[in-house]
Design a protein around this motif. Structure first.
Motif, short mmCIF file in Angstrom:
data_model
loop_
_atom_site.label_atom_id
_atom_site.label_comp_id
_atom_site.label_asym_id
_atom_site.label_seq_id
_atom_site.Cartn_x
_atom_site.Cartn_y
_atom_site.Cartn_z
N ASN A 198 -14.10 -13.11 -20.19
CA ASN A 198 -14.51 -12.62 -19.00
C ASN A 198 -15.30 -13.80 -18.17
OD1 ASN A 198 -14.41 -9.65 -19.58
ND2 ASN A 198 -15.71 -10.12 -21.30
N ILE A 199 -14.91 -14.01 -17.03
CA ILE A 199 -15.34 -14.99 -16.06
C ILE A 199 -16.26 -14.67 -14.99
CG2 ILE A 199 -14.73 -17.14 -14.81
CD1 ILE A 199 -13.65 -17.11 -17.69
N LEU A 200 -17.48 -15.24 -15.00
CA LEU A 200 -18.25 -14.83 -14.00
C LEU A 200 -18.19 -15.77 -12.54
CD1 LEU A 200 -20.38 -12.65 -12.89
CD2 LEU A 200 -22.08 -14.18 -13.88
N PHE A 201 -17.81 -15.53 -11.36
CA PHE A 201 -17.74 -16.16 -10.25
C PHE A 201 -19.14 -15.99 -9.55
CE2 PHE A 201 -16.29 -17.00 -5.80
CZ PHE A 201 -16.47 -18.51 -5.96
N ILE A 202 -19.95 -16.84 -9.09
CA ILE A 202 -21.00 -16.60 -8.49
C ILE A 202 -20.60 -16.97 -6.86
CG2 ILE A 202 -23.46 -17.41 -7.62
CD1 ILE A 202 -23.97 -18.04 -10.67
N MET A 203 -20.91 -15.74 -6.12
CA MET A 203 -20.63 -15.70 -4.82
C MET A 203 -21.70 -16.15 -3.80
SD MET A 203 -18.14 -12.32 -4.04
CE MET A 203 -18.10 -12.93 -2.36
N THR A 204 -21.82 -17.47 -3.52
CA THR A 204 -23.14 -18.32 -3.04
C THR A 204 -23.18 -17.95 -1.68
OG1 THR A 204 -21.43 -20.05 -2.68
CG2 THR A 204 -22.97 -19.90 -4.59
N GLY A 205 -22.46 -17.13 -1.01
CA GLY A 205 -22.55 -17.00 0.36
C GLY A 205 -21.99 -17.89 1.36
N GLY A 206 -22.55 -18.07 2.82
CA GLY A 206 -22.10 -18.84 3.64
C GLY A 206 -20.95 -18.42 4.27
N SER A 207 -20.88 -17.08 4.62
CA SER A 207 -19.59 -16.52 5.33
C SER A 207 -19.75 -16.74 6.74
CB SER A 207 -19.42 -14.93 5.10
OG SER A 207 -20.74 -14.33 5.69
N PRO A 208 -20.97 -17.03 7.61
CA PRO A 208 -21.12 -17.41 8.76
C PRO A 208 -20.13 -18.79 9.17
CG PRO A 208 -23.17 -16.75 8.08
CD PRO A 208 -22.46 -16.70 6.97
N GLY A 209 -19.87 -19.59 8.13
CA GLY A 209 -19.27 -20.66 8.36
C GLY A 209 -17.72 -20.43 8.68
N LEU A 210 -17.14 -19.11 8.13
CA LEU A 210 -15.96 -18.96 8.43
C LEU A 210 -15.59 -18.98 10.18
CD1 LEU A 210 -15.23 -15.95 6.23
CD2 LEU A 210 -13.98 -17.89 6.01
N TYR A 211 -16.75 -18.54 10.91
CA TYR A 211 -16.24 -18.74 12.22
C TYR A 211 -16.20 -19.91 13.05
CZ TYR A 211 -18.03 -13.89 11.63
OH TYR A 211 -17.66 -12.40 11.30
N ALA A 212 -16.78 -20.82 12.17
CA ALA A 212 -16.59 -22.33 12.38
C ALA A 212 -15.38 -22.90 12.39
CB ALA A 212 -17.77 -23.20 12.02
N TYR A 213 -14.63 -22.29 11.33
CA TYR A 213 -13.31 -22.71 10.84
C TYR A 213 -12.15 -21.78 11.11
CZ TYR A 213 -15.54 -26.37 7.84
OH TYR A 213 -16.09 -27.56 7.41
N ALA A 214 -12.49 -20.99 12.16
CA ALA A 214 -11.46 -19.97 12.77
C ALA A 214 -9.98 -20.42 12.68
CB ALA A 214 -11.85 -19.38 13.79
N SER A 215 -9.82 -21.65 13.26
CA SER A 215 -8.36 -22.22 13.68
C SER A 215 -7.70 -22.62 12.13
CB SER A 215 -8.72 -23.56 14.43
OG SER A 215 -9.28 -24.44 13.95
#
Length: 341
Positions: A311-328
């Motif tokens: 069983n592997i636990l991946f910690i989702m650390t957030g930061g999704s607003p950054g997706l809009y800065a990398y849209a291209s």
């Protein structure tokens, strides 16, 4: 230790069943779970809030009325510092430097930068080559001259005090592990300025557990440098918490396989990992930290680094607003839309 409450309680742990289904036999019997540290209401959520509880507690103990934070142009730490300062009624100044070879409105005015402004922070946008640490020190001095008490956070907020938040998270994970009756063979995180992994490593060692279960994928520094920084911070956290135990280089596991061309520079594996999580689970990873770390986790599974039944636990650390800065980097990347295990 002084602490300002910014969370609403433990964040949930969820199994990524549809990701597992999409990967099929290539998983080799490994099960993947996510700890949803992106699910925090303040400021869009993210791992920095755990750390800011102690950083802002330290600032309150010093009588500060202004927080000065430094980071990159799209810093998640800066965004959440601004949000937390707004919640607590503190003035906030952000010293943002050019740490990533990107420019244009998509990167300079969107994502976290937009939110920094909405949260009411004063933004100092530094040109390339300007020393952000020195600028922040000088700005703190200017504020003192007019009667303010400024608390200056280090780059990205990374410090032993900051890392205590993830030592506390180690205790939270262990309590959830016991409650769910799931033994996690590994806890996987991104490693930027080392604070998240250092806190977890210190927490595991303080609990008498195997610290090598905490594994990371560096997104900022070469692996050797990230290991050294993590060891230093973890031992500082253990000292702060009053534990005589310590960790060494062999206790810290960091992979450099997903770094690519450097901090904030996209990789095909990151784009695929972000698309997989979004298309199968409806969950958002950020392109700088979580996307690369999840890509590393998938790569490790594919080469048999974990055993069947782990069983592997991946910690989702957030930061999704950054997706809009990398849209291209995502729009038009048609060849990465489908995952081919």
């Amino acid at each position: 230790m002084p602490r300002r409450d910014l969370l609403e309680g433990p964040t949930p742990i969820q199994r990524l069943q549809r990701v597992e289904d999409a990967l099929g036999s290539s998983l080799n019997g490994v099960r993947i779970y996510a700890k949803r540290d992106d699910l925090m209401s303040l400021g869009g959520g993210g791992n920095k809030l755990r750390k800011l509880e102690f950083l802002l507690g330290d600032a309150a103990a010093a009588g500060a009325d202004t927080i000065i934070a430094t980071g990159g142009r799209q810093s998640n730490f800066a965004r959440l510092t601004a949000a937390a300062a707004a919640r607590l009624g503190l003035a906030c100044e952000l010293v943002l430097s050019r740490m990533v070879p990107r420019c244009g409105d998509e990167y300079d005015r969107n994502g976290n930068v937009l939110l920094d402004d909405l949260f009411g922070a004063r933004i100092h946008d530094l040109s390339s080559g300007v020393d952000s640490t020195r600028f922040a020190e000088e700005r703190a001095g200017e504020l003192r001259l007019v009667g303010h008490i400024a608390y200056r956070a280090t780059l990205g907020g990374s410090s032993p005090v900051w890392s205590v938040g993830y030592a506390a998270c180690a205790l939270e994970i262990q309590a959830q592990s016991n409650s769910l009756d799931i033994d996690f063979a590994a806890v996987v995180v991104p490693n930027g300025s080392s604070g998240t992994q250092a806190g977890l490593v210190a927490g595991y060692r303080a609990l008498g557990l195997d610290a090598t279960r905490v594994r990371s994928h560096t997104v900022l520094a070469p692996a050797a440098s990230a290991i050294a920084a993590t060891v230093e911070k973890a031992n500082a956290v253990l000292t702060l918490l009053g534990f005589g135990a310590s960790v060494g280089l062999d206790d810290v596991k960091v992979s450099g396989s997903q770094l690519g061309a450097g901090y904030g520079v996209s990789t095909p594996a990151m784009v695929k990992a972000v698309r997989l999580m979004a298309s199968q689970e409806g969950l958002l990873l950020d392109p700088v930290y979580g996307g690369k770390a999840f890509a590393g986790l998938l790569a490790d599974i594919s080469v048999g680094r974990y055993a069947a039944g782990d069983n592997i636990l991946f910690i989702m650390t957030g930061g999704s607003p950054g997706l809009y800065a990398y849209a291209s980097d995502f729009l038009g990347a048609d060849d990465t839309k489908a995952l081919n295990p």
